[in-house]
Design a protein around this motif. Structure first.
Motif, PDB file in Angstrom:
ATOM      1  N   ILE A  52      17.868  -6.818 -23.799  1.00 47.32           N
ATOM      2  CA  ILE A  52      18.748  -7.812 -23.145  1.00 47.32           C
ATOM      3  C   ILE A  52      18.826  -9.213 -23.657  1.00 47.32           C
ATOM      4  N   HIS A  53      20.110  -9.661 -23.979  1.00 48.24           N
ATOM      5  CA  HIS A  53      20.326 -10.837 -24.715  1.00 48.24           C
ATOM      6  C   HIS A  53      21.254 -11.769 -23.912  1.00 48.24           C
ATOM      7  N   ASN A  54      20.657 -13.138 -23.770  1.00 42.68           N
ATOM      8  CA  ASN A  54      21.934 -13.873 -23.289  1.00 42.68           C
ATOM      9  C   ASN A  54      22.942 -14.619 -24.212  1.00 42.68           C
ATOM     10  N   GLY A  55      24.009 -15.102 -23.603  1.00 42.76           N
ATOM     11  CA  GLY A  55      24.798 -15.900 -24.623  1.00 42.76           C
ATOM     12  C   GLY A  55      24.610 -17.214 -24.896  1.00 42.76           C
ATOM     13  N   PHE A  56      25.351 -17.881 -25.746  1.00 39.21           N
ATOM     14  CA  PHE A  56      25.120 -19.284 -26.094  1.00 39.21           C
ATOM     15  C   PHE A  56      25.608 -20.207 -24.901  1.00 39.21           C
ATOM     16  N   VAL A  57      25.121 -21.467 -25.226  1.00 41.11           N
ATOM     17  CA  VAL A  57      25.968 -22.571 -24.644  1.00 41.11           C
ATOM     18  C   VAL A  57      26.427 -23.311 -25.974  1.00 41.11           C
ATOM     19  N   ASN A  58      27.506 -23.279 -25.629  1.00 42.59           N
ATOM     20  CA  ASN A  58      28.636 -24.198 -26.728  1.00 42.59           C
ATOM     21  C   ASN A  58      28.931 -25.561 -26.397  1.00 42.59           C
ATOM     22  N   VAL A  59      29.035 -26.024 -27.525  1.00 38.52           N
ATOM     23  CA  VAL A  59      29.650 -27.803 -27.367  1.00 38.52           C
ATOM     24  C   VAL A  59      30.916 -27.755 -28.416  1.00 38.52           C
ATOM     25  N   ASN A  60      32.078 -27.855 -27.614  1.00 34.61           N
ATOM     26  CA  ASN A  60      33.164 -27.775 -28.764  1.00 34.61           C
ATOM     27  C   ASN A  60      33.366 -26.731 -29.473  1.00 34.61           C
ATOM     28  N   SER A  61      33.017 -25.557 -28.759  1.00 34.36           N
ATOM     29  CA  SER A  61      33.365 -24.209 -29.151  1.00 34.36           C
ATOM     30  C   SER A  61      32.186 -23.794 -30.288  1.00 34.36           C
ATOM     31  N   LEU A  98      24.288 -20.603 -13.688  1.00 39.60           N
ATOM     32  CA  LEU A  98      24.466 -19.341 -13.154  1.00 39.60           C
ATOM     33  C   LEU A  98      26.012 -19.307 -12.772  1.00 39.60           C
ATOM     34  N   GLY A  99      26.735 -20.187 -12.978  1.00 37.56           N
ATOM     35  CA  GLY A  99      28.218 -19.879 -12.787  1.00 37.56           C
ATOM     36  C   GLY A  99      29.016 -19.076 -13.716  1.00 37.56           C
ATOM     37  N   THR A 100      28.440 -18.818 -14.917  1.00 35.91           N
ATOM     38  CA  THR A 100      28.820 -17.935 -15.939  1.00 35.91           C
ATOM     39  C   THR A 100      27.871 -16.808 -16.280  1.00 35.91           C
ATOM     40  N   HIS A 101      28.499 -15.702 -16.345  1.00 33.22           N
ATOM     41  CA  HIS A 101      27.413 -14.337 -16.660  1.00 33.22           C
ATOM     42  C   HIS A 101      26.615 -14.657 -17.706  1.00 33.22           C
ATOM     43  N   TYR A 102      25.592 -14.092 -17.596  1.00 34.25           N
ATOM     44  CA  TYR A 102      24.294 -14.511 -18.322  1.00 34.25           C
ATOM     45  C   TYR A 102      24.935 -14.124 -20.042  1.00 34.25           C
ATOM     46  N   ARG A 103      25.707 -13.069 -20.089  1.00 44.56           N
ATOM     47  CA  ARG A 103      25.762 -12.488 -21.306  1.00 44.56           C
ATOM     48  C   ARG A 103      27.048 -13.320 -22.221  1.00 44.56           C
ATOM     49  N   PHE A 104      27.816 -13.996 -21.398  1.00 45.19           N
ATOM     50  CA  PHE A 104      29.121 -14.639 -21.879  1.00 45.19           C
ATOM     51  C   PHE A 104      28.882 -16.067 -22.254  1.00 45.19           C
ATOM     52  N   PRO A 105      29.448 -16.757 -23.415  1.00 43.27           N
ATOM     53  CA  PRO A 105      29.320 -17.890 -23.926  1.00 43.27           C
ATOM     54  C   PRO A 105      29.534 -19.059 -22.791  1.00 43.27           C
ATOM     55  N   ILE A 106      28.764 -20.001 -22.587  1.00 45.00           N
ATOM     56  CA  ILE A 106      29.214 -21.079 -21.643  1.00 45.00           C
ATOM     57  C   ILE A 106      29.446 -22.475 -22.357  1.00 45.00           C
ATOM     58  N   ASN A 107      30.809 -23.145 -21.865  1.00 46.81           N
ATOM     59  CA  ASN A 107      30.748 -24.269 -22.548  1.00 46.81           C
ATOM     60  C   ASN A 107      30.570 -25.634 -21.804  1.00 46.81           C
ATOM     61  N   TYR A 108      29.560 -26.217 -22.461  1.00 39.87           N
ATOM     62  CA  TYR A 108      28.960 -27.499 -21.784  1.00 39.87           C
ATOM     63  C   TYR A 108      29.871 -28.509 -21.737  1.00 39.87           C
ATOM     64  N   THR A 109      29.946 -29.092 -20.320  1.00 42.04           N
ATOM     65  CA  THR A 109      30.975 -30.293 -20.151  1.00 42.04           C
ATOM     66  C   THR A 109      30.506 -31.046 -19.068  1.00 42.04           C
ATOM     67  N   ILE A 110      30.685 -32.276 -19.008  1.00 44.14           N
ATOM     68  CA  ILE A 110      30.379 -33.243 -17.919  1.00 44.14           C
ATOM     69  C   ILE A 110      31.072 -32.795 -16.759  1.00 44.14           C
ATOM     70  N   GLU A 111      32.241 -32.438 -16.770  1.00 48.45           N
ATOM     71  CA  GLU A 111      32.997 -32.120 -15.911  1.00 48.45           C
ATOM     72  C   GLU A 111      32.474 -31.086 -14.977  1.00 48.45           C
ATOM     73  N   GLN A 112      32.128 -29.986 -15.531  1.00 46.05           N
ATOM     74  CA  GLN A 112      31.639 -28.801 -15.232  1.00 46.05           C
ATOM     75  C   GLN A 112      30.088 -28.925 -14.527  1.00 46.05           C
ATOM     76  N   LEU A 113      29.361 -29.989 -15.156  1.00 41.18           N
ATOM     77  CA  LEU A 113      28.202 -30.236 -14.371  1.00 41.18           C
ATOM     78  C   LEU A 113      28.593 -30.915 -13.071  1.00 41.18           C
ATOM     79  N   ASN A 114      29.427 -31.856 -12.918  1.00 40.91           N
ATOM     80  CA  ASN A 114      30.129 -32.475 -11.577  1.00 40.91           C
ATOM     81  C   ASN A 114      30.352 -31.470 -10.680  1.00 40.91           C
TER      82      ASN A 114
END
Length: 508
Positions: free
Chosen positions: A325-334, A364-380
């Motif tokens: 089982i593998h989790n996806g990346f956290v991306n910054v600007n793709s 947790l707002g994104t499925h663990y296998r999919f990439p997630i894009n880190y933004t301040i807006e989403q943290l807010n």
């Protein structure tokens, strides 16, 4: 800045009006919670989900497979499809190994993404009444640790111990339960040397001047996990370039000692382990050569996990792991967030300005296998959502506490329907490869119903209003507990969320 100020200003009336109070004890405890936390967890959390949401209690965590009716499906990288999870010992212990960090710097939110994901799997397996032996290692001797220690003029083991302790503190703040075992490479040199001997005896490795290399040509199944070819094992990804190799894809099991580096005695001379062998040796030591789940980030599929499979089978032909089982990346600007790329944001930097559970909710707002894009807006967004959730539950708790109501009383039909729907949506989403985003969405309607019962004229006239509030709060508490989002106290969490919002807005 202006948006942060508006958000903080919106919280100020709550800061003035939100009273404090004691927690209302609940009747049954959920054993998913560890008390050793920087942000304390409940000592009396909610009951786990039962086969029926209205049954008296769930079966105890003793491997009660006969009573387990929920089926968990997990995406298996080995087969590249979702599979029904069937542990090797249905009435026994689930063995799970997750590759840990190389502690040479502060951990970033890419690490948080991985270990929050596997923490949820750990929690949900336990919620399904499985006993789980969870092993997560520390690579406490490595080229990167040695280089960083030289740079800082520090002993490599002192440096790795310092960053290991910081990592554990970060995990505690994110409410990741401690694994059953957290082995360190430096404490398992004997097991590593023993496994290398077995690989040599089985003619899958060779010695060159004090170094020991695995021979990929002697392991025909090499590449079956990743589906990649041998020439994809690129230099520069912890794959040393060495003309003495029989095949460029051969990788080090043991490295001869170099001046100024830590070393141990071995049959091949003083040296230290290669990177990949440690996980094979430690997983076999704590879980055996055959166990259920091996996890990590998707960047570990090749070469690390591919090499693990080769080593383990070369040492023991019966070695087998059922689910990869593998989790996806956290991306910054793709682009993947990583220390090597220099585009990482540390966990500590984030939680200076945001509640740790806001970061957890964001992940947790994104499925663990999919990439997630880190933004301040989403943290807010995650922080605001967490605040709304805790404020609703806090208001509910206070109302029920004042009237001494509990969820054990009879309930109106519509309340039972809301509870049943939450129960079904939660189980369905989590059992379908841990769809945490859907599980989080499932609490939206019950929260709205609770706010209506608490604050609207029509809601306040509802029959069995307080009993309904108590029952809904208890079921939402269960969801939050399994997701690792249940705070020690709603009141404390709300105060911390307000303080962080004011800090972001530079308002005292």
């Amino acid at each position: 800045m202006a948006a942060a100020a508006r958000r903080a200003a919106g919280l100020l009336p709550l800061l003035l009006s939100s009273p404090s109070g004691a927690r209302t004890p609940l009747r049954r405890a959920l054993s998913l919670i560890s008390p050793h936390r920087s942000y304390r967890l409940l000592s009396h959390p909610a009951r786990p989900f039962c086969t029926s949401p209205f049954s008296a209690s769930a079966s105890a965590s003793n491997g009660g497979a006969a009573e387990r009716t929920r089926e968990l499906h997990l995406y298996n990288m080995k087969s590249r499809k979702k599979e029904h999870f069937r542990p090797r010992a249905p009435d026994g212990e689930v063995g799970m190994y997750v590759c840990g960090v190389t502690p040479y710097d502060d951990s970033h939110i890419g690490h948080a993404r991985a270990y929050v994901a596997f923490d949820v799997l750990y929690r949900y397996l336990r919620n399904l009444d499985y006993e789980v032996r969870y092993v997560r290692n520390f690579t406490d001797i490595d080229d990167k640790i040695i280089a960083r220690a030289d740079q800082l003029g520090e002993d490599p083991f002192s440096l790795s111990k310092r960053f290991s302790d910081d990592f554990l503190s970060d995990m505690a703040n994110l409410q990741c339960l401690p694994p059953s075992v957290e082995p360190r490479v430096s404490d398992h040199i004997d097991q590593i040397i023993k496994m290398i001997k077995q690989i040599l005896d089985n003619n899958c490795a060779y010695v060159v001047g004090g170094d020991v290399y695995f021979s990929v040509d002697n392991f025909p199944e090499y590449g079956e996990l990743s589906g990649r070819k041998l020439d994809d094992n690129r230099a520069g990804e912890r794959v040393a370039v060495d003309e003495r190799k029989r095949n460029p894809a051969d990788f080090a099991l043991w490295r001869a000692a170099k001046d100024g580096e830590p070393w141990w005695e071995s049959p091949w001379g003083p040296g230290r382990p290669g990177w990949h062998i440690e996980c094979s040796a430690m997983s076999a030591h704590y879980l055996g050569h055959c166990f259920d789940i091996h996890g990590g980030g998707e960047d570990l599929i090749f070469p690390h996990h591919e090499n693990e499979i080769a080593q383990s089978r070369a040492a023991c032909c019966d070695s087998s792991i059922n689910y990869w089982i593998h989790n996806g990346f956290v991306n910054v600007n793709s682009q993947k967030m990583s220390k090597s790329l220099g585009n990482f944001v540390t966990i500590r930097k984030v939680i200076e300005m945001y509640h740790p559970l806001a970061l957890r909710m964001f992940l947790l707002g994104t499925h663990y296998r999919f990439p997630i894009n880190y933004t301040i807006e989403q943290l807010n967004v995650a922080s605001d959502r967490l605040y709304y959730t805790y404020q609703t539950l806090r208001d509910c708790e206070e109302s029920c506490q004042q009237q001494h109501k509990n969820p054990g009383d009879s309930l109106p039909a519509n309340t039972l329907n809301y509870i049943q729907k939450l129960h079904d949506e939660f189980e369905t989403s989590m059992s379908d490869d841990l769809h945490t985003s859907v599980a989080l969405a499932a609490i939206s309607e019950p929260l709205k119903v609770m706010n209506d019962l608490l604050h609207t004229r029509k809601g306040k006239k509802q029959e069995k209003r307080l009993e309904s509030l108590a029952a809904l709060e208890e079921k939402i508490r269960v969801v939050l507990s399994v997701l690792g989002l249940l705070p020690s106290s709603y009141h404390e969490a709300l105060q911390q969320l307000r303080e962080k919002a004011l800090r972001r807005a530079s308002i005292t």
